[in-house]
Scaffold this motif. Structure first.
Motif, PDB file in Angstrom:
ATOM      1  N   LYS A 152       1.038  -1.274   0.270  1.00 40.27           N
ATOM      2  CA  LYS A 152      -0.138   0.200  -0.144  1.00 40.27           C
ATOM      3  C   LYS A 152       1.008   1.107   0.059  1.00 40.27           C
ATOM      4  O   LYS A 152       1.795   1.444   0.783  1.00 40.27           O
ATOM      5  CB  LYS A 152      -0.841  -0.195   1.159  1.00 40.27           C
ATOM      6  CG  LYS A 152      -1.911   1.364   1.550  1.00 40.27           C
ATOM      7  CD  LYS A 152      -2.660   1.093   2.469  1.00 40.27           C
ATOM      8  CE  LYS A 152      -1.825   1.240   3.748  1.00 40.27           C
ATOM      9  NZ  LYS A 152      -2.486   1.337   5.168  1.00 40.27           N
TER      10      LYS A 152
ATOM     11  N   ASN B  77       0.134   7.042   2.683  1.00 47.28           N
ATOM     12  CA  ASN B  77      -0.832   8.199   2.357  1.00 47.28           C
ATOM     13  C   ASN B  77      -1.726   8.000   1.277  1.00 47.28           C
ATOM     14  O   ASN B  77      -2.301   8.916   0.779  1.00 47.28           O
ATOM     15  CB  ASN B  77      -0.051   9.546   2.150  1.00 47.28           C
ATOM     16  CG  ASN B  77       0.934   9.930   3.571  1.00 47.28           C
ATOM     17  OD1 ASN B  77       0.508   9.584   4.583  1.00 47.28           O
ATOM     18  ND2 ASN B  77       2.067  10.431   3.195  1.00 47.28           N
ATOM     19  N   ASN B  78      -1.913   6.614   0.914  1.00 50.18           N
ATOM     20  CA  ASN B  78      -2.963   6.470  -0.007  1.00 50.18           C
ATOM     21  C   ASN B  78      -3.489   4.871   0.354  1.00 50.18           C
ATOM     22  O   ASN B  78      -3.052   4.159  -0.475  1.00 50.18           O
ATOM     23  CB  ASN B  78      -2.328   6.515  -1.540  1.00 50.18           C
ATOM     24  CG  ASN B  78      -3.479   6.350  -2.352  1.00 50.18           C
ATOM     25  OD1 ASN B  78      -4.580   5.977  -2.069  1.00 50.18           O
ATOM     26  ND2 ASN B  78      -3.264   6.767  -3.695  1.00 50.18           N
ATOM     27  N   ASP B  79      -4.451   4.923   1.108  1.00 48.70           N
ATOM     28  CA  ASP B  79      -5.042   3.856   1.530  1.00 48.70           C
ATOM     29  C   ASP B  79      -5.662   2.941   0.544  1.00 48.70           C
ATOM     30  O   ASP B  79      -6.159   1.915   0.904  1.00 48.70           O
ATOM     31  CB  ASP B  79      -5.960   4.086   2.984  1.00 48.70           C
ATOM     32  CG  ASP B  79      -5.160   4.573   4.136  1.00 48.70           C
ATOM     33  OD1 ASP B  79      -3.940   4.100   4.115  1.00 48.70           O
ATOM     34  OD2 ASP B  79      -5.589   5.352   4.898  1.00 48.70           O
ATOM     35  N   LYS B  80      -6.330   3.722  -0.471  1.00 44.64           N
ATOM     36  CA  LYS B  80      -7.119   3.082  -1.269  1.00 44.64           C
ATOM     37  C   LYS B  80      -6.342   2.144  -2.599  1.00 44.64           C
ATOM     38  O   LYS B  80      -6.756   1.362  -3.026  1.00 44.64           O
ATOM     39  CB  LYS B  80      -8.067   4.017  -2.089  1.00 44.64           C
ATOM     40  CG  LYS B  80      -8.908   4.491  -1.184  1.00 44.64           C
ATOM     41  CD  LYS B  80      -9.922   5.555  -1.935  1.00 44.64           C
ATOM     42  CE  LYS B  80     -10.738   6.317  -0.691  1.00 44.64           C
ATOM     43  NZ  LYS B  80     -11.723   7.114  -1.248  1.00 44.64           N
ATOM     44  N   LEU B  81      -4.974   2.899  -2.647  1.00 41.21           N
ATOM     45  CA  LEU B  81      -3.992   2.158  -3.533  1.00 41.21           C
ATOM     46  C   LEU B  81      -3.349   0.762  -3.046  1.00 41.21           C
ATOM     47  O   LEU B  81      -2.274   1.094  -2.541  1.00 41.21           O
ATOM     48  CB  LEU B  81      -3.278   3.229  -4.252  1.00 41.21           C
ATOM     49  CG  LEU B  81      -2.283   2.631  -5.239  1.00 41.21           C
ATOM     50  CD1 LEU B  81      -3.245   2.347  -6.485  1.00 41.21           C
ATOM     51  CD2 LEU B  81      -1.411   3.993  -6.112  1.00 41.21           C
TER      52      LEU B  81
END
Length: 156
Positions: A35, A38-42
């Motif tokens: 992951k 600072n980008n929990d969705k990616l």
């Protein structure tokens, strides 16, 4: 120094399409996923990840030399009045297992290991995988974000 590295990497990223970033291991190898910080969705899947060999389990051939004097006085004296009892005698060398098969009342196994030099030529060393879930890693993203190279583990 850190500011200089950031500035240079920023300039390289603009001209080459390469980005250096921090990521977190969300699944351990061999099903590795990361992951991007600072980008929990990616979440990056294993098909897009390349891992540096030194971070995975691998084997190397090496020569190991020991020239310092080792004198171990830590061997224990073992006493076993019970037939069939197994004991372990530990010292400077790997554990040596002894099995007592008699009805004797005691057996003295006190001994001493003295090793002044030791050389192992072409010895095989296996390094274990050091990537665990939650570890921070430095990643190079390239091919417009289609490949991610895990270059090292971040220890802070």
């Amino acid at each position: 120094m850190i500011d200089i590295i950031k500035k240079v990497s920023s300039q390289v990223a603009k001209t080459s399409g390469i980005n250096i970033m921090e990521a977190i291991i969300t699944k351990e190898p061999p099903e590795i996923e990361i992951k991007i910080k600072n980008n929990d969705k990616l979440i990056i899947p294993k098909d897009l990840i390349i891992v540096s060999e030194h971070l995975l389990e691998h084997t190397r051939i090496a020569t190991i030399k020991m020239v310092e004097h080792i004198d171990s006085e830590t061997d224990e004296q073992l006493t076993s009045p019970i037939s069939g009892t197994s004991k372990t005698c530990q010292g400077a060398m790997p554990p040596i297992n002894f099995t007592f098969q008699g009805t004797g009342t005691s057996l003295d196994l006190t001994h001493k290991h003295i090793l002044e030099t030791f050389t192992m030529e072409d010895g095989e060393i296996t390094f274990r995988c050091c990537l665990k879930e939650g570890d921070k890693v430095m990643v190079i993203a390239f091919e417009e974000g289609q490949k991610y190279y895990i270059m090292d583990k971040v220890v802070s």
